[in-house]
Design an enzyme around this catalytic site. Structure first.
Site, short mmCIF file in Angstrom:
data_model
loop_
_atom_site.label_atom_id
_atom_site.label_comp_id
_atom_site.label_asym_id
_atom_site.label_seq_id
_atom_site.Cartn_x
_atom_site.Cartn_y
_atom_site.Cartn_z
N HIS A 20 0.84 -1.20 0.00
CA HIS A 20 0.00 0.00 0.00
C HIS A 20 0.87 1.24 0.00
O HIS A 20 2.10 1.15 0.13
CB HIS A 20 -1.01 -0.02 1.17
CG HIS A 20 -0.41 0.05 2.53
ND1 HIS A 20 0.42 -0.94 3.05
CD2 HIS A 20 -0.50 0.98 3.52
CE1 HIS A 20 0.78 -0.61 4.28
NE2 HIS A 20 0.24 0.56 4.58
N HIS A 38 1.42 3.87 1.98
CA HIS A 38 1.96 4.61 3.12
C HIS A 38 3.48 4.73 3.05
O HIS A 38 4.18 3.78 2.71
CB HIS A 38 1.53 3.96 4.44
CG HIS A 38 0.10 4.24 4.80
ND1 HIS A 38 -0.62 3.46 5.66
CD2 HIS A 38 -0.74 5.22 4.37
CE1 HIS A 38 -1.85 3.96 5.78
NE2 HIS A 38 -1.94 5.02 4.99
N ASP A 82 5.87 4.72 5.17
CA ASP A 82 6.74 3.77 5.87
C ASP A 82 6.82 2.41 5.15
O ASP A 82 7.54 1.52 5.58
CB ASP A 82 6.32 3.60 7.34
CG ASP A 82 4.90 3.08 7.51
OD1 ASP A 82 4.02 3.44 6.70
OD2 ASP A 82 4.67 2.28 8.44
N HIS A 83 6.11 2.28 4.05
CA HIS A 83 6.18 1.05 3.24
C HIS A 83 6.80 1.29 1.87
O HIS A 83 7.24 0.33 1.23
CB HIS A 83 4.78 0.43 3.09
CG HIS A 83 4.21 -0.06 4.39
ND1 HIS A 83 4.09 -1.39 4.70
CD2 HIS A 83 3.78 0.63 5.47
CE1 HIS A 83 3.58 -1.51 5.92
NE2 HIS A 83 3.38 -0.30 6.41
N HIS A 88 -7.48 -0.87 5.36
CA HIS A 88 -6.46 0.01 5.97
C HIS A 88 -6.23 1.19 5.01
O HIS A 88 -6.24 2.35 5.42
CB HIS A 88 -5.20 -0.79 6.20
CG HIS A 88 -4.03 0.00 6.72
ND1 HIS A 88 -3.98 0.52 7.99
CD2 HIS A 88 -2.87 0.37 6.11
CE1 HIS A 88 -2.83 1.16 8.14
NE2 HIS A 88 -2.15 1.09 7.02
N ASP A 142 -0.31 -3.96 6.19
CA ASP A 142 -1.01 -3.53 7.39
C ASP A 142 -2.47 -3.99 7.41
O ASP A 142 -3.36 -3.24 7.84
CB ASP A 142 -0.94 -2.00 7.53
CG ASP A 142 0.48 -1.51 7.78
OD1 ASP A 142 1.38 -2.35 8.00
OD2 ASP A 142 0.69 -0.28 7.77
N HIS A 164 4.33 -4.66 10.70
CA HIS A 164 4.81 -4.07 11.96
C HIS A 164 4.93 -5.11 13.06
O HIS A 164 4.23 -6.13 13.06
CB HIS A 164 3.85 -2.98 12.46
CG HIS A 164 3.77 -1.78 11.57
ND1 HIS A 164 4.54 -0.66 11.76
CD2 HIS A 164 3.01 -1.53 10.48
CE1 HIS A 164 4.25 0.24 10.83
NE2 HIS A 164 3.32 -0.27 10.03
ZN LIG Z 1 -0.07 1.52 6.56
#
Ligand SMILES: [Zn+2]
Length: 265
Positions: free
Chosen positions: A56, A58, A60-61, A114, A133, A171
């Site tokens: 996805h 985001h 942090d990915h 998400h 996530d 995570h």
């Molecule tokens: Zn995420």
């Protein structure tokens, strides 16, 4: 063929996954939020990166995408429905599509909720599910862009995979998730054992990942919103479960978790 899945911790609690085929010296990476972490691992093991997968959009990915793609010329494959939000995507994929790394073939599963276009990758030959996530060990992702019904249906499609599936999620949230799960289900011996095991692993600084899907089915409250015994127990504990719709029950569990802990998922 000898495939390895290496867990690369990044930021506070993210996991980046590096899958390599040592016979040919190639690697693919899933959700490289931080390029430095991946570059170090590749150099240390003398691997060439040939594929980047994103679950996805985001940061942090996907934050390491650009540098890794530039350095290795590796294509980025991610969710077709988030094409506009992930830069330099070489290919957008959706339900029914597959991706190839070396001799491995990964199936794309749509897991919206998400984020609105979130996907997961399932590689049956190594029993690996990279689910970003959506599903966490003893928990699930927060609802940022989708509805509770969407995320419930996503979890149901992941739950349908074989019990021996290894869950590689985005995570390390297991200990915090275990506290919420135990509050709902404190007499579940399998859950108690998993919580103790997770605490022991974290004390030593080890990841609690991968989790085993068969164990999640018995212990993760978010996979159990349609199980009569679980609902009976929730009702006894004072949790309102008069609504017969599993998606609605899932939604109230998710909302309760949001109130329970403000950190993590
Ligand atoms: Zn995420």
């Amino acid at each position: 063929m000898s495939f390895t899945v290496e867990i690369l911790p990044a930021f506070a609690d993210n996991y980046i996954y590096l899958v390599s085929d040592s016979d040919i010296g190639l690697a693919m990476v899933v959700d490289p939020g931080d390029a430095d972490v991946v570059l170090r691992a590749l150099k240390k093991r003398d691997l060439h990166l040939s594929l980047i997968l994103n679950t996805h959009h985001h940061k942090d990915h996907v934050g390491g995408n650009a540098r890794l793609a530039k350095e290795y010329g590796a294509p980025i494959i991610g969710p077709a429905k988030e094409e506009a939000r992930i830069q330099d995507l070489a290919r957008g994929v959706e339900k029914g599509d597959s991706v190839t790394f070396s001799t491995l073939r990964g199936q794309v599963i749509e897991t919206h909720g998400h984020t609105s276009g979130h996907i997961a990758f399932y590689f049956p030959q190594i029993r690996a599910l990279f689910c970003g996530d959506t599903l966490f060990s003893l928990g699930c992702g927060r609802l940022f862009e989708g509805t509770a019904a969407e995320l419930w249906h996503s979890l149901v499609s992941l739950r349908a995979l074989p019990d021996d599936t290894l869950i590689y999620c985005g995570h390390e949230y297991t200990e915090a998730n275990a506290k919420f799960a135990l509050m709902l289900d404190k007499h579940n011996p399998a859950l108690k054992a998993r919580a103790e095991n997770a605490a022991a692993l974290r004390r030593k600084g080890h990841p609690t990942i991968p989790a085993l899907l068969g164990e999640e089915k018995q212990t993760n409250p978010f996979l159990r919103a349609d199980q009569p015994e679980f609902l009976q127990m929730l009702a006894k504990g004072g949790f309102a479960v008069q609504d017969a719709d599993p998606a609605a029950i899932f939604g109230s569990l998710r909302a309760a978790k949001d109130r329970f802990n403000t950190q993590g998922a």
